[in-house]
Write an enzyme that holds these catalytic residues in place. Structure first.
Site, PDB file in Angstrom:
ATOM      1  N   ILE A 151     -18.653 128.248 -46.866  1.00  0.00           N
ATOM      2  CA  ILE A 151     -18.951 126.882 -46.440  1.00  0.00           C
ATOM      3  C   ILE A 151     -17.615 126.212 -46.160  1.00  0.00           C
ATOM      4  O   ILE A 151     -16.749 126.139 -47.037  1.00  0.00           O
ATOM      5  CB  ILE A 151     -19.737 126.125 -47.524  1.00  0.00           C
ATOM      6  CG1 ILE A 151     -21.072 126.836 -47.793  1.00  0.00           C
ATOM      7  CG2 ILE A 151     -19.965 124.673 -47.108  1.00  0.00           C
ATOM      8  CD1 ILE A 151     -21.851 126.270 -48.976  1.00  0.00           C
ATOM      9  N   CYS A 152     -17.436 125.749 -44.933  1.00  0.00           N
ATOM     10  CA  CYS A 152     -16.153 125.135 -44.567  1.00  0.00           C
ATOM     11  C   CYS A 152     -16.386 123.852 -43.776  1.00  0.00           C
ATOM     12  O   CYS A 152     -17.524 123.458 -43.536  1.00  0.00           O
ATOM     13  CB  CYS A 152     -15.277 126.136 -43.839  1.00  0.00           C
ATOM     14  SG  CYS A 152     -15.121 126.008 -42.078  1.00  0.00           S
ATOM     15  N   ALA A 153     -15.309 123.215 -43.391  1.00  0.00           N
ATOM     16  CA  ALA A 153     -15.390 121.900 -42.753  1.00  0.00           C
ATOM     17  C   ALA A 153     -16.251 121.933 -41.488  1.00  0.00           C
ATOM     18  O   ALA A 153     -17.235 121.222 -41.392  1.00  0.00           O
ATOM     19  CB  ALA A 153     -13.997 121.366 -42.450  1.00  0.00           C
ATOM     20  N   ALA A 172     -19.907 122.420 -43.753  1.00  0.00           N
ATOM     21  CA  ALA A 172     -20.226 121.735 -45.013  1.00  0.00           C
ATOM     22  C   ALA A 172     -21.501 120.905 -44.891  1.00  0.00           C
ATOM     23  O   ALA A 172     -22.232 120.747 -45.873  1.00  0.00           O
ATOM     24  CB  ALA A 172     -19.059 120.856 -45.446  1.00  0.00           C
TER      25      ALA A 172
END
Length: 104
Positions: A7-9, A39
């Site tokens: 899960i990233c920006a 995210a």
């Protein structure tokens, strides 16, 4: 097959890390697949998906506590990715694979 989700920006850098790490596992003969989402999708993915492990990218650590709480509600591990394991070079991919193997 085991499945891990980064899960990233925005999901762009993590998509590259996921593809490279999946390929690394494949080359080692391990049946582990890594995918990635932004995210904004993290909450729903933790609550409803069939991933075995959720990995929080360095740029989204501000959401780590929230995601860990959601993970505990569904009995799924949520861990932070160290900076040195989030670099799309062989040593970074190897470190990320170690984080996954230790937690999946």
């Amino acid at each position: 097959m085991k499945k891990a989700l980064i899960i990233c920006a925005a999901g762009m850098s993590s998509s590259m890390m996921a593809a490279k790490t999946t390929e690394y596992f494949k080359n080692k003969g391990e049946d582990i697949v890594v995918d990635a989402v932004s995210a904004t999708e993290g909450d729903n993915m933790i609550k409803t998906s069939d991933f075995d492990l959720f990995l929080i990218s360095p740029q989204t650590t501000m959401f780590l506590d929230k995601f860990k709480k959601l993970g505990s509600e569904v009995s799924k591990p949520v861990v932070s990715i160290p900076f040195q394991a989030y670099v799309p070079i062989p040593t970074g991919i190897q470190k990320l694979s170690e984080v996954i193997e230790e937690n999946i």
